[in-house]
Design an enzyme around this catalytic site. Structure first.
Site, mmCIF file in Angstrom:
data_model
loop_
_atom_site.group_PDB
_atom_site.id
_atom_site.type_symbol
_atom_site.label_atom_id
_atom_site.label_comp_id
_atom_site.label_asym_id
_atom_site.label_seq_id
_atom_site.Cartn_x
_atom_site.Cartn_y
_atom_site.Cartn_z
ATOM 1 N N TRP A 1 23.951 184.514 109.648
ATOM 2 C CA TRP A 1 23.552 185.644 108.809
ATOM 3 C C TRP A 1 24.327 185.548 107.486
ATOM 4 O O TRP A 1 25.559 185.413 107.516
ATOM 5 C CB TRP A 1 23.891 186.940 109.550
ATOM 6 N N ASP B 1 29.319 188.666 117.387
ATOM 7 C CA ASP B 1 28.501 189.629 116.646
ATOM 8 C C ASP B 1 27.264 189.902 117.498
ATOM 9 O O ASP B 1 26.462 188.995 117.739
ATOM 10 C CB ASP B 1 28.109 189.007 115.290
ATOM 11 N N ALA C 1 24.149 192.318 117.539
ATOM 12 C CA ALA C 1 23.422 193.335 116.771
ATOM 13 C C ALA C 1 22.019 193.588 117.320
ATOM 14 O O ALA C 1 21.303 194.441 116.799
ATOM 15 C CB ALA C 1 23.332 192.910 115.302
ATOM 16 N N LYS D 1 19.584 198.391 115.371
ATOM 17 C CA LYS D 1 18.293 197.880 115.823
ATOM 18 C C LYS D 1 17.899 198.459 117.177
ATOM 19 O O LYS D 1 16.782 198.940 117.345
ATOM 20 C CB LYS D 1 18.320 196.352 115.932
#
Ligand code: LMR
Length: 394
Positions: free
Chosen positions: A127, A208, A210, A243
């Protein structure tokens, strides 16, 4: 003073959002930013979130500050969701942050305070905000191979070979599930091997996560992070609720820092509180309160899980449809990887020129590295994308 400022490079995902907005074509298709959209192109407020908001309106009696690291109920509910019972909670420090990006930023600052010389290893690609924040914080970083652009699968051999170079105390940033931008993910035994290697190297994983719930389901998506939590003496986790709860603008995230023992945990906790205080003081409460209500109330939780599962299956169905349309059009299985990828994104393996051609000729917007947001499609636009890909020679 301001005359001394230099223009900053625009984030490529945000730049793409802008370009899409400015395109006057009525049949343009936005496969850019990672925001879930249903078949009508709407990002709905999830039913459980709406219901929790209603209840909160009735119940909330004050807007006074919460704790500097957020509400303990939120921390506990999120730790339950992400790491479950894989590690003693007296080893887990936590801080509520504005969004997943806030969690990444606070985690990196914590690393910088504890080990300023540690190199943070990023998957290639990753990302774009990962290297961007690291660069801003002037922290050492390096890349490990992750994605094979020809097969569009994980280059696990390349990854492990590169991670051999990790030094003791270095930090390895991994995507917990639904890798952004590629959609290609580690499998169970590969997580085991990564854990073995990091233990051997005395390196620290930083996960991470998400998109928990967008790939193979809430539990399976957390399998990698839970495995690491159960085995590593130290670990960082940045989790986002943007999300999976659809609360993008509420900025709801959390840092979980797993320390080797309770004493170190307490000092780590104090440092996280200090960092929150320096950067924004108290975290925003609304999103976290909704998440806590949903996760701790049986009826709301059921409602949320049902809707999340529907979202996940919808994206999976679109993956199948796209892979099938491409199989029909090309007579080959070369795009089968789209059905194997998981989460919101897939990297198609197209060149920047091909990506530009699809934008210019067909009004299809994807990130320049050929990342698509699967949720930007619907059954009508799947064939259009497949046709554009074939036409552009992907
Ligand atoms: C994305 O990758 O598109 C999302 O995580 C949104 C963002 O902030 O970049």
């Amino acid at each position: 003073m301001f005359g001394a400022l230099k223009p900053q490079p625009a984030d490529k995902i945000l730049k793409l959002m802008q370009a899409f907005r400015e395109d006057p074509r009525g049949d343009k298709i936005d496969l850019g930013v990672g925001v879930y959209r249903n078949a009508e192109g709407v990002t709905p407020v999830m039913r459980a979130v709406k219901e929790a908001e209603k209840q909160l309106w009735e119940l909330e009696t004050t807007k006074a500050y919460t704790g500097l690291v957020g509400d303990p109920g939120y921390q506990q509910a999120m730790a339950d969701l992400v790491i479950a019972d894989t590690v003693d909670r007296d080893r887990v420090a936590a801080a509520h942050t504005p969004g997943g990006t806030g969690a990444i930023r606070q985690s990196l600052e914590l690393i910088r305070m504890a080990a300023p010389k540690a190199t943070v290893w990023l998957s290639a690609p990753t990302w774009p905000n990962h290297p961007s924040i690291l660069k801003y914080l002037k922290m050492p970083m390096a890349e490990y191979r992750y994605f094979d652009k020809t097969s569009c699968t994980v280059d696990f051999e390349g990854m492990m070979a590169d991670l051999e170079k990790v030094k003791p105390g270095d930090v390895v940033l991994l995507h917990g599930c639904c890798h952004n931008p590629t959609g290609a993910n580690l499998r169970g035994p590969e997580w085991e091997q990564v854990a073995d290697l990091l233990l051997e190297k005395d390196a620290i994983p930083f996960v991470d996560i998400a998109y928990q719930g967008f790939g193979d389901g809430l539990r399976d998506d957390a399998a990698g992070v839970r495995l690491l939590a159960s085995r590593m003496p130290e670990m960082l986790i940045a989790a986002s609720c943007s999300k999976n709860f659809g609360i993008y603008r509420e900025r709801t995230g959390i840092v979980l820092a797993i320390a080797p023992d309770a004493k170190t945990r307490d000092v780590t906790q104090g440092n996280l509180a200090y960092l929150n205080r320096q950067n924004f003081s108290f975290p925003p409460d609304h999103g976290a309160r909704l998440v806590t209500m949903i996760l701790t109330n049986e009826a709301l939780r059921r409602e949320w899980k049902d809707e999340l599962e529907k979202v996940r299956r919808g994206m999976l169905e679109l993956r199948m449809q796209l892979a099938e349309a491409l199989r029909d059009m090309t007579g080959s299985d070369r795009f089968g990887f789209i059905a194997d990828h998981r989460g919101m994104f897939s990297m198609l393996g197209a060149t920047p020129e091909q990506v530009e051609k699809m934008r210019a000729d067909s009004g299809i917007y994807m990130v320049g590295d050929s990342r698509i947001n699967i949720a930007g499609l619907n059954s009508n636009t799947v064939p259009k994308l497949a046709e554009a890909m074939v036409k552009a020679g992907v």
